[in-house]
Design an enzyme around this catalytic site. Structure first.
Site, PDB file in Angstrom:
ATOM      1  N   SER A 190      52.172 -31.987   9.451  1.00  0.00           N
ATOM      2  CA  SER A 190      52.830 -31.877   8.150  1.00  0.00           C
ATOM      3  C   SER A 190      53.778 -30.698   8.088  1.00  0.00           C
ATOM      4  CB  SER A 190      51.799 -31.715   7.033  1.00  0.00           C
ATOM      5  OG  SER A 190      51.311 -32.952   6.619  1.00  0.00           O
TER       6      SER A 190
ATOM      7  N   HIS B   9      52.002 -29.996   0.174  1.00  0.00           N
ATOM      8  CA  HIS B   9      50.556 -30.135   0.355  1.00  0.00           C
ATOM      9  C   HIS B   9      50.002 -29.201   1.432  1.00  0.00           C
ATOM     10  CE1 HIS B   9      51.555 -33.231   3.558  1.00  0.00           C
ATOM     11  NE2 HIS B   9      50.531 -32.634   4.147  1.00  0.00           N
TER      12      HIS B   9
ATOM     13  N   ASP C 112      57.066 -33.390  -2.331  1.00  0.00           N
ATOM     14  CA  ASP C 112      56.142 -32.867  -1.324  1.00  0.00           C
ATOM     15  C   ASP C 112      56.843 -31.897  -0.383  1.00  0.00           C
ATOM     16  OD1 ASP C 112      53.757 -32.400  -0.073  1.00  0.00           O
ATOM     17  OD2 ASP C 112      53.884 -34.148   1.233  1.00  0.00           O
TER      18      ASP C 112
END
Length: 417
Positions: free
Chosen positions: A270, A147, A190
């Protein structure tokens, strides 16, 4: 682009494991067996608090606009501004059951991992986002979340989630920068691998990874990344749970047995590492929970989630080798009306078993209730999905189940999807 991305209602597809469509719920109790926390493979920020409490999961990447609004450049952070074929040695997990090589302090762990952490800036048109990454080798490969880079088209992987015109810039610990391209992505986990080339690659410091079986609740951990665009930020806490079924990713289809931590994980973290006190990576920070009482700017509330190292290492190697990573498949269908996060009293009932699939070959039948996979309890649909995805295709796992109220087990060799 908001600095706090609201996950879409997760709707897993019906292939292989065929989970039920999900509603936005919360991470359910992990139900793992101590000593066998992971054991095989499993996916960015999409979990809400149980029973629709006022909590939501955010994707831990942050928009450029939010960074500028918060004061870009704070803490010395500079917002600056092709997939190669060079072979690289496989990334390996390093056992932690050994005397500490550091002094056991947060400071030492942060100093060990920091040279291996980068800040990733993705620009697409007039918008962009910031995330973090982990250096894998001296061939220029860097691991991050799917992402984080999904808005970029700089990919050699035709299945990339990217599509918009965009660019990726990597900022290293010394402040230097380099352009990067996407080697491969795994939206269902992910995870993504990007690559920088040139003389800078050979100067990189690869991170080391700890085996997931070494992770225990209560151990001290350290997170490093660029929360809110503030690069080289260090936070610390403990492992507060293991094998927590969590959803994340741009589509909400990434499901994995997360390492839960109370170390502050915020947008921008992230793709960055969660490490033990030896400075070894135990997880890839991907998402966090935040209160959602009418505001999307609630911040960290002490619940962050990381993709386990075993999964990250396996997927990274696959992406480097082939640009894609296959998921393990059980070959069953789940109840279409059940929420993937609703806890069941006993286990997960099988609404169907694929003819000729792994489950049928092992003797599983429609109506069987799966209670655990290799000792990890499965009380939700997502828990079963995560437990299967934790393992690589071709792995043999022990499935415990109930049939007509009687307990039984089966050895299942997982397929590939």
């Amino acid at each position: 682009m908001s600095s706090w991305q609201t996950p879409q209602t997760p709707r897993p597809d019906d292939r292989a494991w065929a989970p039920a469509p999900s509603t936005t719920g919360g991470p359910t109790p992990g139900g793992h067996t101590p000593g066998n926390v992971f054991g095989a493979p499993a996916a960015s920020p999409v979990v809400a608090a149980p029973r629709r409490s006022r909590a939501a999961i955010f994707l831990a990447s942050t928009a450029l606009a939010a960074v500028v609004g918060a004061g870009a450049g704070v803490g010395g952070y500079a917002l600056l501004g092709p997939a190669g074929t060079q072979a690289s040695a496989p990334v390996s997990a390093v056992p932690v059951a050994q005397p500490s090589t550091l002094d056991g302090s947060i400071t030492a762990a942060a100093e060990k991992i920091s040279p291996s952490v980068v800040t990733i800036t993705v620009r697409s048109g007039r918008s962009g986002s910031i995330g973090s990454g982990i250096v894998l080798d001296t061939a220029g490969h860097i691991l991050t979340n799917d992402h984080v880079v999904s808005g970029s088209s700089s990919s050699t992987n035709p299945t990339s989630t990217g599509g918009a015109t965009g660019s990726i810039t990597v900022t290293f610990e010394d402040g230097s920068t380099a352009d990067a391209t996407v080697v491969g992505t795994s939206p269902n986990n992910d995870l993504a691998v990007i690559e920088v080339t040139g003389s800078k690659a050979a100067q990189l410091t690869p991170a080391t990874f700890a085996e997931s079986s070494s992770v225990v609740v209560g151990q001290t951990v350290v997170a490093v990344g660029a929360p809110l665009g503030l690069s080289e930020t260090v936070t610390s806490g403990i492992v507060s749970a293991t094998a927590r079924p969590v959803r994340s990713g741009t589509t909400g289809n990434a499901v994995y047995q997360a390492v839960q931590t109370d170390a502050a994980i915020n947008p921008g973290n992230s793709g960055g590492p969660l490490v033990n006190l030896n400075g070894q990576v135990i997880g890839i920070n991907a998402s966090g929970a935040t209160l959602s009482s009418g505001s999307e700017e609630s911040g960290n509330i002490g619940l962050g989630f990381a993709i386990p190292a075993d999964v990250a290492v396996r997927v990274a190697n696959d992406l480097i080798d082939d640009g894609t990573a296959a998921d393990a498949s059980l070959g069953v269908q789940l109840e279409a009306g059940d929420s993937s996060t609703d806890t069941t009293a006993q286990g997960v009932p099988l609404a169907g078993v694929t003819s000729g699939g792994p489950a049928q070959k092992a003797g599983l039948q429609t109506g069987d209730v799966v209670t655990s996979v290799d000792g990890v309890n499965t009380t939700t649909a997502d828990g079963l999905i995560a437990a299967i995805r934790f393992h690589a295709p071709g792995s043999t796992v022990t499935i415990s189940y109930l049939r007509d109220g009687q307990s039984a087990t089966a050895k299942v060799t997982l397929g590939s999807s």
